[in-house]
Design a protein around this motif. Structure first.
Motif, PDB file in Angstrom:
ATOM      1  N   ALA A 184       0.809  -1.217   0.000  1.00 36.71           N
ATOM      2  CA  ALA A 184       0.000   0.000   0.000  1.00 36.71           C
ATOM      3  C   ALA A 184       0.841   1.266   0.000  1.00 36.71           C
ATOM      4  O   ALA A 184       0.395   2.309  -0.481  1.00 36.71           O
ATOM      5  CB  ALA A 184      -0.954  -0.002   1.195  1.00 36.71           C
ATOM      6  N   ASN A 185       2.060   1.202   0.514  1.00 38.11           N
ATOM      7  CA  ASN A 185       2.904   2.401   0.548  1.00 38.11           C
ATOM      8  C   ASN A 185       3.630   2.644  -0.777  1.00 38.11           C
ATOM      9  O   ASN A 185       4.477   3.515  -0.856  1.00 38.11           O
ATOM     10  CB  ASN A 185       3.896   2.324   1.709  1.00 38.11           C
ATOM     11  N   ASN A 186       3.289   1.875  -1.802  1.00 35.13           N
ATOM     12  CA  ASN A 186       3.918   2.043  -3.107  1.00 35.13           C
ATOM     13  C   ASN A 186       2.847   2.270  -4.178  1.00 35.13           C
ATOM     14  O   ASN A 186       2.850   1.628  -5.222  1.00 35.13           O
ATOM     15  CB  ASN A 186       4.787   0.823  -3.438  1.00 35.13           C
ATOM     16  N   ARG A 187       1.937   3.199  -3.894  1.00 30.90           N
ATOM     17  CA  ARG A 187       0.801   3.452  -4.784  1.00 30.90           C
ATOM     18  C   ARG A 187       1.239   3.867  -6.187  1.00 30.90           C
ATOM     19  O   ARG A 187       0.621   3.478  -7.174  1.00 30.90           O
ATOM     20  CB  ARG A 187      -0.113   4.527  -4.202  1.00 30.90           C
ATOM     21  N   SER A 188       2.287   4.628  -6.304  1.00 34.37           N
ATOM     22  CA  SER A 188       2.735   5.097  -7.611  1.00 34.37           C
ATOM     23  C   SER A 188       3.110   3.914  -8.513  1.00 34.37           C
ATOM     24  O   SER A 188       2.712   3.858  -9.679  1.00 34.37           O
ATOM     25  CB  SER A 188       3.923   6.045  -7.450  1.00 34.37           C
ATOM     26  N   HIS A 189       3.873   2.982  -7.980  1.00 39.77           N
ATOM     27  CA  HIS A 189       4.262   1.802  -8.765  1.00 39.77           C
ATOM     28  C   HIS A 189       3.043   0.945  -9.094  1.00 39.77           C
ATOM     29  O   HIS A 189       2.917   0.412 -10.197  1.00 39.77           O
ATOM     30  CB  HIS A 189       5.318   0.978  -8.033  1.00 39.77           C
ATOM     31  N   PHE A 190       2.145   0.808  -8.138  1.00 37.99           N
ATOM     32  CA  PHE A 190       0.914   0.051  -8.340  1.00 37.99           C
ATOM     33  C   PHE A 190       0.105   0.650  -9.499  1.00 37.99           C
ATOM     34  O   PHE A 190      -0.330  -0.063 -10.408  1.00 37.99           O
ATOM     35  CB  PHE A 190       0.099   0.055  -7.042  1.00 37.99           C
ATOM     36  N   ALA A 191      -0.084   1.960  -9.485  1.00 31.92           N
ATOM     37  CA  ALA A 191      -0.836   2.634 -10.542  1.00 31.92           C
ATOM     38  C   ALA A 191      -0.154   2.472 -11.890  1.00 31.92           C
ATOM     39  O   ALA A 191      -0.815   2.293 -12.926  1.00 31.92           O
ATOM     40  CB  ALA A 191      -1.010   4.112 -10.200  1.00 31.92           C
ATOM     41  N   GLU A 192       1.166   2.514 -11.892  1.00 29.85           N
ATOM     42  CA  GLU A 192       1.931   2.319 -13.133  1.00 29.85           C
ATOM     43  C   GLU A 192       1.733   0.910 -13.677  1.00 29.85           C
ATOM     44  O   GLU A 192       1.575   0.713 -14.891  1.00 29.85           O
ATOM     45  CB  GLU A 192       3.415   2.580 -12.865  1.00 29.85           C
ATOM     46  N   MET A 193       1.730  -0.093 -12.792  1.00 28.28           N
ATOM     47  CA  MET A 193       1.507  -1.477 -13.224  1.00 28.28           C
ATOM     48  C   MET A 193       0.123  -1.628 -13.853  1.00 28.28           C
ATOM     49  O   MET A 193      -0.013  -2.226 -14.930  1.00 28.28           O
ATOM     50  CB  MET A 193       1.643  -2.447 -12.046  1.00 28.28           C
ATOM     51  N   ILE A 194      -0.896  -1.094 -13.194  1.00 24.12           N
ATOM     52  CA  ILE A 194      -2.262  -1.173 -13.718  1.00 24.12           C
ATOM     53  C   ILE A 194      -2.329  -0.506 -15.089  1.00 24.12           C
ATOM     54  O   ILE A 194      -2.862  -1.069 -16.050  1.00 24.12           O
ATOM     55  CB  ILE A 194      -3.272  -0.518 -12.745  1.00 24.12           C
ATOM     56  N   TYR A 195      -1.766   0.689 -15.185  1.00 20.55           N
ATOM     57  CA  TYR A 195      -1.787   1.437 -16.448  1.00 20.55           C
ATOM     58  C   TYR A 195      -1.081   0.665 -17.558  1.00 20.55           C
ATOM     59  O   TYR A 195      -1.602   0.542 -18.675  1.00 20.55           O
ATOM     60  CB  TYR A 195      -1.151   2.815 -16.245  1.00 20.55           C
ATOM     61  N   ASN A 196       0.124   0.151 -17.278  1.00 24.53           N
ATOM     62  CA  ASN A 196       0.885  -0.577 -18.296  1.00 24.53           C
ATOM     63  C   ASN A 196       0.142  -1.831 -18.765  1.00 24.53           C
ATOM     64  O   ASN A 196       0.126  -2.136 -19.965  1.00 24.53           O
ATOM     65  CB  ASN A 196       2.261  -0.953 -17.764  1.00 24.53           C
ATOM     66  N   LEU A 197      -0.459  -2.558 -17.842  1.00 22.17           N
ATOM     67  CA  LEU A 197      -1.232  -3.738 -18.223  1.00 22.17           C
ATOM     68  C   LEU A 197      -2.435  -3.350 -19.070  1.00 22.17           C
ATOM     69  O   LEU A 197      -2.717  -3.975 -20.102  1.00 22.17           O
ATOM     70  CB  LEU A 197      -1.665  -4.523 -16.985  1.00 22.17           C
ATOM     71  N   GLU A 198      -3.155  -2.314 -18.664  1.00 22.45           N
ATOM     72  CA  GLU A 198      -4.327  -1.882 -19.425  1.00 22.45           C
ATOM     73  C   GLU A 198      -3.942  -1.437 -20.839  1.00 22.45           C
ATOM     74  O   GLU A 198      -4.636  -1.769 -21.805  1.00 22.45           O
ATOM     75  CB  GLU A 198      -5.054  -0.752 -18.705  1.00 22.45           C
TER      76      GLU A 198
END
Length: 129
Positions: A70-84
């Motif tokens: 949860a403390n790495n939201r930026s990387h998480f959002a990047e992963m979601i975006y790249n997959l999409e």
């Protein structure tokens, strides 16, 4: 020839690997030492229409889960975006053409473990021809 479902599953699984993400075809258990983040390519739902003995058309919906601290939201959002973005570009499988007809994602906090996690669920629906 492999079914359209397994061809789509394999294509999405390999796409995640090619993006550099640790990717699993099962949800790792609590007793496994799997570091975050990771991607879990889960189940699919299909509705095939068989036009004749060899031509299958229809829709396939594939679920993809993304897990990150949860403390790495930026990387998480990047992963979601790249997959999409990769899912949007997918146009061909081994033996079928695919066209994205729906792409939904949901992001939630998950405190079901001792770690505070972000859990993303992507649902991609394709028309196969």
């Amino acid at each position: 020839m492999k079914s359209p479902k397994i061809q789509l599953f394999n294509a999405i699984f390999n796409t995640s690997l090619n993006l550099g993400y640790d990717t699993y075809d099962y949800l790792p258990g609590k007793d496994e030492e799997v570091p975050y983040p990771f991607v879990h390519v889960a189940g699919s739902i299909g509705s095939d229409v068989i036009n004749n003995k060899e031509v299958i058309t229809g829709n396939i919906s594939q679920t993809i889960h993304v897990w990150e601290m949860a403390n790495n939201r930026s990387h998480f959002a990047e992963m979601i975006y790249n997959l999409e973005m990769a899912l949007r570009r997918m146009a061909q499988l081994d033996n079928y053409y695919v066209r994205l007809v729906a792409l939904d994602s949901n992001e939630i906090y998950d405190n079901s473990t001792t770690d505070n996690l972000l859990h993303g669920v992507i649902q991609a629906e394709y028309r196969i021809t």
